[in-house]
Motif scaffolding. Structure first.
Motif, PDB file in Angstrom:
ATOM      1  N   GLY A  64      -4.908  27.718  40.223  1.00 50.14           N
ATOM      2  CA  GLY A  64      -6.048  28.687  41.036  1.00 50.14           C
ATOM      3  C   GLY A  64      -6.273  30.086  41.151  1.00 50.14           C
ATOM      4  O   GLY A  64      -6.871  30.263  41.377  1.00 50.14           O
ATOM      5  N   HIS A  65      -5.183  30.908  40.730  1.00 49.74           N
ATOM      6  CA  HIS A  65      -5.088  31.609  41.486  1.00 49.74           C
ATOM      7  C   HIS A  65      -5.930  32.715  40.776  1.00 49.74           C
ATOM      8  O   HIS A  65      -6.173  34.122  40.838  1.00 49.74           O
ATOM      9  CB  HIS A  65      -3.648  32.826  41.267  1.00 49.74           C
ATOM     10  N   TRP A  82      -8.338  31.521  39.057  1.00 51.83           N
ATOM     11  CA  TRP A  82      -9.670  30.829  39.021  1.00 51.83           C
ATOM     12  C   TRP A  82     -10.973  32.266  39.183  1.00 51.83           C
ATOM     13  O   TRP A  82     -12.310  31.862  38.785  1.00 51.83           O
ATOM     14  CB  TRP A  82     -10.377  30.885  41.345  1.00 51.83           C
ATOM     15  N   TRP A  83     -10.766  33.175  39.248  1.00 50.93           N
ATOM     16  CA  TRP A  83     -12.219  34.959  39.181  1.00 50.93           C
ATOM     17  C   TRP A  83     -12.418  34.298  37.590  1.00 50.93           C
ATOM     18  O   TRP A  83     -13.580  35.122  37.029  1.00 50.93           O
ATOM     19  CB  TRP A  83     -11.972  35.835  39.286  1.00 50.93           C
ATOM     20  N   ALA A 104     -14.297  26.796  39.425  1.00 52.08           N
ATOM     21  CA  ALA A 104     -13.929  28.624  39.990  1.00 52.08           C
ATOM     22  C   ALA A 104     -13.655  27.687  41.461  1.00 52.08           C
ATOM     23  O   ALA A 104     -12.659  28.703  41.991  1.00 52.08           O
ATOM     24  CB  ALA A 104     -14.542  29.410  39.535  1.00 52.08           C
ATOM     25  N   TYR A 105     -14.985  27.280  42.360  1.00 45.87           N
ATOM     26  CA  TYR A 105     -14.593  27.142  43.048  1.00 45.87           C
ATOM     27  C   TYR A 105     -14.175  26.119  44.311  1.00 45.87           C
ATOM     28  O   TYR A 105     -12.746  26.357  44.958  1.00 45.87           O
ATOM     29  CB  TYR A 105     -16.112  26.948  43.838  1.00 45.87           C
ATOM     30  N   ARG A 163     -10.580  27.995  43.411  1.00 46.54           N
ATOM     31  CA  ARG A 163      -9.924  28.681  44.408  1.00 46.54           C
ATOM     32  C   ARG A 163      -9.381  28.173  46.029  1.00 46.54           C
ATOM     33  O   ARG A 163      -8.440  28.151  46.388  1.00 46.54           O
ATOM     34  CB  ARG A 163     -10.605  29.330  44.742  1.00 46.54           C
ATOM     35  N   GLU A 164     -10.140  26.740  45.742  1.00 46.38           N
ATOM     36  CA  GLU A 164     -10.189  25.706  47.153  1.00 46.38           C
ATOM     37  C   GLU A 164      -8.508  25.352  47.128  1.00 46.38           C
ATOM     38  O   GLU A 164      -7.757  25.420  47.775  1.00 46.38           O
ATOM     39  CB  GLU A 164     -10.869  25.139  47.370  1.00 46.38           C
ATOM     40  N   ALA A 216      -5.703  26.881  45.449  1.00 43.02           N
ATOM     41  CA  ALA A 216      -4.864  27.812  45.454  1.00 43.02           C
ATOM     42  C   ALA A 216      -4.976  27.924  47.043  1.00 43.02           C
ATOM     43  O   ALA A 216      -3.713  28.277  47.600  1.00 43.02           O
ATOM     44  CB  ALA A 216      -5.573  29.215  45.026  1.00 43.02           C
ATOM     45  N   HIS A 217      -5.764  28.239  48.197  1.00 40.77           N
ATOM     46  CA  HIS A 217      -5.931  28.379  49.372  1.00 40.77           C
ATOM     47  C   HIS A 217      -5.061  27.746  50.050  1.00 40.77           C
ATOM     48  O   HIS A 217      -4.447  27.848  50.761  1.00 40.77           O
ATOM     49  CB  HIS A 217      -6.900  28.468  49.866  1.00 40.77           C
TER      50      HIS A 217
END
Length: 199
Positions: free
Chosen positions: A16-17, A19-20, A180-181, A184-185, A187-188
């Motif tokens: 997830g880190h 995601w970009w 990607a979204y 990112r979720e 990873a958070h």
């Protein structure tokens, strides 16, 4: 609702880190697609240049994601293959400036099928590792379907094919942005958090 814990959860959180990476790939695909759709009189040479640039950039970032992300081993292998093939397809388009419309069509169709198969295999490997995210599989199926459509529909008019290629690129890019979204979720939330809903 599914949860991913243990080793699979660690894989998702670490992946997830990055995601970009999918954001860049998705944005490039959407940009390529929009240009193809809103530029109906695009020349063959311009389309070749745009496709080459997209394939190379997408392939390069796929390789980065494969080697820097914490994907399962089999998934990393197929993502790396996907990246290499993308770069090769882009280079072929660039070093063959006199490519015919039919040859370009076959190149794009073959690229879509091979990349799609690689992504489907990678998605299966991730699922076996406990990852229930559907977006990897969706992007692969979409690519294969598009490639097959181009193979069986090669006699279409140039304008219709340009729109078809553009529409696929936009849809494929949108799938990568959703991916990607969700990454990112993850990873958070961290390794202990639940994975995104599976459909």
């Amino acid at each position: 609702m599914y949860e991913v814990s243990g080793e699979a959860g660690r894989h998702r959180a670490e992946t997830g880190h990055h995601w970009w990476v999918q954001v860049v790939r998705g944005a490039c695909a959407i940009l390529f697609g929009i240009l193809a759709v809103v530029w109906p009189l695009i020349t063959l040479l311009t389309l070749v240049v745009l496709f080459g640039a997209y394939a190379i950039i997408s392939g390069a970032f796929a390789l980065f994601g494969a080697f820097r992300g914490a994907h399962p081993r089999q998934s990393r292998l197929w993502l790396a293959i996907s990246g290499v093939l993308g770069i090769v397809a882009g280079l072929i388009a660039w070093v063959w400036p006199g490519i015919t419309a039919l040859a370009l069509l076959i190149l794009i169709a073959a690229y879509a099928v091979v990349i799609g198969v690689a992504e489907i295999v990678a998605a299966v490997a991730r699922r076996k590792a406990g990852d229930t995210d559907w977006t990897y599989l969706a992007s692969g199926v979409l690519a294969v379907a598009f490639g097959i459509l181009l193979f069986v529909w090669p006699a279409s008019g140039a304008l219709a094919l340009t729109w078809l290629i553009g529409l696929f690129a936009v849809l494929y890019g949108a799938t990568l942005l959703v991916q990607a979204y969700r990454l990112r979720e993850t990873a958070h939330r961290g390794t202990a958090g639940p994975a995104p809903h599976a459909v």
